[in-house]
Scaffold this active site. Structure first.
Site, PDB file in Angstrom:
ATOM      1  N   LYS A 198       0.857  -1.194   0.000  1.00  0.00           N
ATOM      2  CA  LYS A 198       0.000   0.000   0.000  1.00  0.00           C
ATOM      3  C   LYS A 198       0.894   1.245   0.000  1.00  0.00           C
ATOM      4  O   LYS A 198       1.571   1.527   0.986  1.00  0.00           O
ATOM      5  CB  LYS A 198      -0.900   0.035   1.240  1.00  0.00           C
ATOM      6  N   GLY A 250       7.278   4.895   7.722  1.00  0.00           N
ATOM      7  CA  GLY A 250       6.451   6.075   7.965  1.00  0.00           C
ATOM      8  C   GLY A 250       6.798   6.710   9.299  1.00  0.00           C
ATOM      9  O   GLY A 250       7.904   6.525   9.812  1.00  0.00           O
ATOM     10  N   SER A 251       5.830   7.403   9.868  1.00  0.00           N
ATOM     11  CA  SER A 251       6.108   8.179  11.078  1.00  0.00           C
ATOM     12  C   SER A 251       6.029   7.309  12.343  1.00  0.00           C
ATOM     13  O   SER A 251       5.432   6.226  12.334  1.00  0.00           O
ATOM     14  CB  SER A 251       5.100   9.320  11.176  1.00  0.00           C
ATOM     15  N   VAL A 252       6.570   7.829  13.434  1.00  0.00           N
ATOM     16  CA  VAL A 252       6.550   7.098  14.708  1.00  0.00           C
ATOM     17  C   VAL A 252       5.114   6.851  15.197  1.00  0.00           C
ATOM     18  O   VAL A 252       4.781   5.709  15.545  1.00  0.00           O
ATOM     19  CB  VAL A 252       7.391   7.842  15.785  1.00  0.00           C
ATOM     20  N   PRO A 253       4.228   7.874  15.201  1.00  0.00           N
ATOM     21  CA  PRO A 253       2.872   7.597  15.715  1.00  0.00           C
ATOM     22  C   PRO A 253       2.163   6.489  14.928  1.00  0.00           C
ATOM     23  O   PRO A 253       1.514   5.621  15.520  1.00  0.00           O
ATOM     24  CB  PRO A 253       2.134   8.937  15.533  1.00  0.00           C
ATOM     25  N   THR A 254       2.327   6.484  13.591  1.00  0.00           N
ATOM     26  CA  THR A 254       1.679   5.412  12.810  1.00  0.00           C
ATOM     27  C   THR A 254       2.372   4.083  13.096  1.00  0.00           C
ATOM     28  O   THR A 254       1.705   3.047  13.215  1.00  0.00           O
ATOM     29  CB  THR A 254       1.716   5.727  11.301  1.00  0.00           C
ATOM     30  N   GLU A 272      10.322   1.123   9.919  1.00  0.00           N
ATOM     31  CA  GLU A 272      11.315   2.117   9.473  1.00  0.00           C
ATOM     32  C   GLU A 272      10.678   3.481   9.712  1.00  0.00           C
ATOM     33  O   GLU A 272       9.844   3.927   8.927  1.00  0.00           O
ATOM     34  CB  GLU A 272      11.621   1.927   7.978  1.00  0.00           C
ATOM     35  N   CYS A 306      14.042  10.622   5.890  1.00  0.00           N
ATOM     36  CA  CYS A 306      13.973  10.174   7.282  1.00  0.00           C
ATOM     37  C   CYS A 306      15.313  10.253   7.999  1.00  0.00           C
ATOM     38  O   CYS A 306      15.378  10.551   9.179  1.00  0.00           O
ATOM     39  CB  CYS A 306      13.460   8.742   7.304  1.00  0.00           C
ATOM     40  N   GLU A 409      11.060  16.281  14.280  1.00  0.00           N
ATOM     41  CA  GLU A 409      11.345  16.017  12.870  1.00  0.00           C
ATOM     42  C   GLU A 409      10.550  17.020  12.022  1.00  0.00           C
ATOM     43  O   GLU A 409       9.324  17.067  12.102  1.00  0.00           O
ATOM     44  CB  GLU A 409      10.919  14.589  12.519  1.00  0.00           C
TER      45      GLU A 409
END
Ligand code: NAD
Length: 512
Positions: A198, A250-254, A272, A306, A409
């Site tokens: 995705k 992707g991001s840390v929260p996701t 990652e 990143c 970030e």
């Protein structure tokens, strides 16, 4: 369900396209060997995808619902049965053909990447090269996958089999759309898995081109599938019982949500995630190289990288000379039409993201940082780019460790420069972050270089360079930047599992 087997984009259309002209036609989902239009009642209304350099609508993306996700996973499951039975050498041959097709079409793919993502063509070409190199690299490994043979007492022996996991899900970010799809699919396919990928809803296009290339190279129908959508589609994928593993960029929260969802099915995950990496420049460095390193650490892909070294620690005695050179070179960066060969910085991914990055600059000023250059919206002279999401690259001076621009970030072309005095002090400050993706050090002192590399808490440390990512080397994070690795031989561990087979050569010993 209608499956379209004509390629997504006729290359003639791409070759004649410039920013503001290419139109991508639906459907952008791919399973069962072709492009599929979501038709179930739970498919969502289509979403407009904008071209960052112009702001106009490039295509529409229809997010997949539960029924489409299920179809894609079923398609992968049936391909897995065929693909996993091939030998590594047979898989390698098909993967090498895919790599060859990518090499042949590199300019067309790069052009589409630029139009969808906004980065400059010079960088997009490198991304596509790294993508085919990754597929070639893992094709080379596919034929070497093997287990162990262990001799046990009395002639009994055992062996291990390295087996694929099954259907792996890949979920990508928008900053390296084609490359992320290749970095995830290459090791997965080499190990005998199938994949449902995705892409980010903002960059849905080039992953479909990769699916078409794998199909053309001869993978079984359904081996590499693309489902479009955002968070909802992503969570359907993570929670589907037919999925064996999730690899996320992707991001840390996701990332935290992905881990939580995957834990319900005890599925292994690779994460990652983001970073706020330190780059340490000692006064004994070769200054010109250190300046170039700092530029590479901050401005590739408009700063949307990143592993960027956005906290640039400079030893105090060379700070004025460093700033002079870095500002001069930053001001000279050509921002504008990303399809032009001499453009060095294109457009940021979206209007909200541009506003967010500019907001960090405003906040930095409020907190006492000094803007030495850039940090403003940039409007190119070409009228067709007036609606694009451009900004001038920015150097911030007078920063301190507690400022928002130094802690969070930003994911844009904003470099924060921080003076330091001693090695001990800078190591403590560099490691004082929850992230741990990358790091860098510039010095001519070989002992110090290795000592600093050993003490930095990050998955990668560059000595006297920054932001090179050869496919032969593991890439991934420490701390909240994630776990698991991409690239290198170690990634095989993350896409396979070991079975132990024990072979009794004598009689069964039984105490009952
Ligand atoms: P994001 O976390 O918003 O989204 C990433 C992907 O996850 C997208 O495909 C999105 O649709 C999907 N997603 C969002 N919510 C989800 C959910 N609840 N369940 C399942 N999927 C979900 O990140 P982004 O804005 O696309 O990318 C920027 C971030 O990615 C930055 O933090 C950057 O540092 C990080 N990144 C990391 C690496 C790396 O290799 N470490 C590489 C590139 C980008």
């Amino acid at each position: 369900m209608e499956i379209l087997r004509t390629p997504l984009l006729a290359s003639a259309a791409i070759r004649s396209a410039s920013t503001g002209t290419l139109e991508v036609k639906e459907p952008l989902n791919f399973w069962g060997g072709g492009r599929v239009k979501p038709s179930s009642k739970d498919a969502k209304p289509s979403e407009a995808v904008c071209e960052p350099a112009t702001g106009r609508v490039l295509c529409h993306m229809v997010p997949c619902g539960a029924q489409e996700v299920d179809q894609a996973i079923q398609s992968a499951q049936s391909a897995f049965l065929k693909w996993s039975k091939l030998s590594g050498m047979e898989r390698a041959r098909i993967m090498l053909e895919a790599a060859r097709i990518i090499r042949e079409q590199r300019e067309d793919i790069a052009k589409v990447e630029v139009i969808n993502n906004g980065k400059s063509i010079s960088e997009a070409l490198v991304d596509i090269d790294i993508a085919w190199q990754s597929i070639e690299y893992y094709a080379g490994i596919a034929g070497t996958l093997a287990g162990q043979h262990v001799q046990l007492p009395g002639g009994t022996f055992a062996y291990t089999r390295r087996e694929p996991l099954g259907v792996c899900v890949g979920i990508g970010a928008w900053n390296y759309p084609f490359q992320i799809a290749a970095w995830k699919s290459a090791p997965a396919l080499a190990c005998g898995n199938a994949m449902v990928f995705k892409p980010s809803p903002m960059t849905p296009v080039t992953a479909v081109m990769l699916a078409e290339i794998y199909a053309q190279a001869g993978v079984p129908e359904g081996l590499f599938n693309v489902v479009q959508g955002g968070a909802e589609t992503g969570s359907l994928l993570c929670q589907h019982p037919g999925v064996a593993k999730v690899s996320f960029t992707g991001s840390v929260p996701t990332g935290k949500k992905i881990m939580e969802m995957s834990s319900k099915g005890v599925k292994p995950v690779t994460l990652e995630l983001g970073g706020k990496s330190p780059l340490i420049i000692f006064s004994d460095c070769e200054l010109d190289n250190a300046v170039k390193g700092a530029l590479n650490a901050n401005y590739l892909s408009q700063g949307e990288v990143c592993c960027n070294g956005t906290r640039v620690f400079v030893q105090r005695d060379i700070l004025p000379a460093f700033l002079e050179q870095v500002v001069k070179r930053t001001k000279a960066i050509k921002v504008g039409d990303p399809l032009l060969d001499d453009t060095r910085m294109g457009a940021l991914i979206s209007r909200p993201h541009l506003d967010r990055v500019l907001g960090f600059v405003t906040q930095a000023k409020k907190e006492g940082a000094r803007v030495l250059c850039g940090g403003e919206p940039f409007i190119p002279s070409d009228p067709k780019l007036k609606g694009g999401y451009f900004m001038s690259p920015c150097v911030l001076d007078n920063c301190s460790d507690t400022m928002t621009c130094v802690k969070e970030e930003i994911f844009g072309p904003v470099m924060s420069v921080l003076p330091f005095d001693t090695e001990e002090e800078v190591l403590q400050r560099a490691n004082n972050t929850t992230f741990g993706l990358a790091s860098g050090v510039f010095t001519r002192d070989i002992s110090r270089a290795h000592r600093v590399a050993a003490n930095l808490q990050a998955g990668t440390c560059f000595i006297n360079n920054y932001n090179i990512s050869p496919v032969e080397l593991p890439f991934g994070g420490y701390k909240m930047s994630g776990f698991g690795r991409e690239n290198g031989t170690v990634t095989i561990e993350y896409y396979s599992q070991l079975k132990t087979v024990i072979v009794e050569m004598g009689d069964v010993d039984c105490q009952f």
